[in-house]
Design an enzyme around this catalytic site. Structure first.
Site, PDB file in Angstrom:
ATOM      1  N   LYS A 151     -30.760  98.899  59.572  1.00  0.00           N
ATOM      2  CA  LYS A 151     -29.583  98.098  59.211  1.00  0.00           C
ATOM      3  C   LYS A 151     -29.635  96.719  59.862  1.00  0.00           C
ATOM      4  O   LYS A 151     -29.300  95.712  59.228  1.00  0.00           O
ATOM      5  CB  LYS A 151     -28.305  98.836  59.595  1.00  0.00           C
ATOM      6  CG  LYS A 151     -28.068 100.055  58.739  1.00  0.00           C
ATOM      7  CD  LYS A 151     -26.815 100.805  59.147  1.00  0.00           C
ATOM      8  CE  LYS A 151     -26.595 102.001  58.235  1.00  0.00           C
ATOM      9  NZ  LYS A 151     -25.363 102.726  58.574  1.00  0.00           N
ATOM     10  N   CYS A 184     -25.910  99.224  63.851  1.00  0.00           N
ATOM     11  CA  CYS A 184     -25.717 100.523  64.506  1.00  0.00           C
ATOM     12  C   CYS A 184     -25.484 101.616  63.479  1.00  0.00           C
ATOM     13  O   CYS A 184     -25.125 101.343  62.334  1.00  0.00           O
ATOM     14  CB  CYS A 184     -24.583 100.481  65.519  1.00  0.00           C
ATOM     15  SG  CYS A 184     -23.177  99.521  65.058  1.00  0.00           S
ATOM     16  N   ASP A 185     -25.704 102.838  63.905  1.00  0.00           N
ATOM     17  CA  ASP A 185     -25.430 103.984  63.061  1.00  0.00           C
ATOM     18  C   ASP A 185     -25.109 105.173  63.955  1.00  0.00           C
ATOM     19  O   ASP A 185     -25.695 105.333  65.032  1.00  0.00           O
ATOM     20  CB  ASP A 185     -26.620 104.313  62.162  1.00  0.00           C
ATOM     21  CG  ASP A 185     -26.181 105.146  60.969  1.00  0.00           C
ATOM     22  OD1 ASP A 185     -25.755 104.549  59.962  1.00  0.00           O
ATOM     23  OD2 ASP A 185     -26.229 106.394  61.058  1.00  0.00           O
ATOM     24  N   THR A 186     -24.170 106.002  63.491  1.00  0.00           N
ATOM     25  CA  THR A 186     -23.718 107.152  64.266  1.00  0.00           C
ATOM     26  C   THR A 186     -24.090 108.435  63.545  1.00  0.00           C
ATOM     27  O   THR A 186     -23.896 108.563  62.339  1.00  0.00           O
ATOM     28  CB  THR A 186     -22.190 107.086  64.475  1.00  0.00           C
ATOM     29  OG1 THR A 186     -21.879 105.865  65.156  1.00  0.00           O
ATOM     30  CG2 THR A 186     -21.694 108.259  65.308  1.00  0.00           C
ATOM     31  N   GLY A 230     -27.043 104.858  67.562  1.00  0.00           N
ATOM     32  CA  GLY A 230     -28.152 103.953  67.794  1.00  0.00           C
ATOM     33  C   GLY A 230     -27.658 102.525  67.637  1.00  0.00           C
ATOM     34  O   GLY A 230     -26.833 102.246  66.769  1.00  0.00           O
TER      35      GLY A 230
END
Length: 195
Positions: A51, A67-69, A104
């Site tokens: 991303k 970011c990614d969860t 992240g």
């Protein structure tokens, strides 16, 4: 030079305002289904990196935060539920147990980069069918990893957490803030030590 958040999430946008005094949003298309990793924490990082890279390509010269969860129960990734049955399955798998939430983060600036993953453990009380179904009826689970929002109606399911609460919502605020402040771009963005 501008600070850019590469996310469409309204929750993440609210949290980013706590991490930095000013930013813009740039959402890019990333085919998340094409990305893999050996474990859930690594997957959160791979997604964040992708991303960030996609938004950075659209905003060269700016500072991009991607970011990614990912929600992880026993090493199994729980993404956003496809439908009510999928959300029910997820909530049942979390009931009375501890799971992990990994976010992240990738920060890309001209000439420098920071990458890290923050993990928070969340323990749920055992859920009875009535409270689970009432939550499913609320409509809240369907756009959230793991099928719940700790900041909303699922707050009453949480017996305890170990780690950053904001990480579970979608952005580890203090870690992102400290990472940005440690970078040369902080002052170039017009921010100072009090920000």
């Amino acid at each position: 030079m501008k600070l850019v958040l590469a996310s469409a999430s309204p929750r993440r946008r609210e949290l980013m305002a706590l991490a930095a005094p000013a930013y813009e949003v740039c959402v890019s298309d990333v085919d998340e289904s094409a990305l893999t990793a050996p474990d859930p924490a690594a997957l959160a990082q791979v997604l964040a990196d992708a991303k960030c890279a996609a938004a950075a390509a659209l905003r060269p010269g700016d500072v991009v935060v991607g970011c990614d969860t990912v929600v992880d129960v026993d090493g199994q990734v729980l993404g956003k539920p496809r439908d009510r049955e999928d959300a029910r399955r997820m909530l049942d798998s979390l009931s009375g147990r501890t799971h992990r939430v990994h976010t992240g983060v990738c920060i890309q600036a001209p000439g420098e980069q920071r990458r890290f993953c923050v993990t928070t453990e969340v323990e749920f009380w055992p859920l009875d069918a009535a409270e689970r179904d009432a939550y499913l009826d609320s409509g809240e689970p369907y756009d959230k990893a793991g099928g719940y929002g700790i900041q909303g109606g699922a707050a009453k399911f949480v017996r305890g957490i170990r780690g950053c609460y904001f990480n579970v919502v979608g952005l580890p605020v203090s870690q992102v803030h400290r990472a940005l402040r440690s970078m040369a771009c902080w002052q170039a963005l017009g921010f100072d030590e009090s920000d």
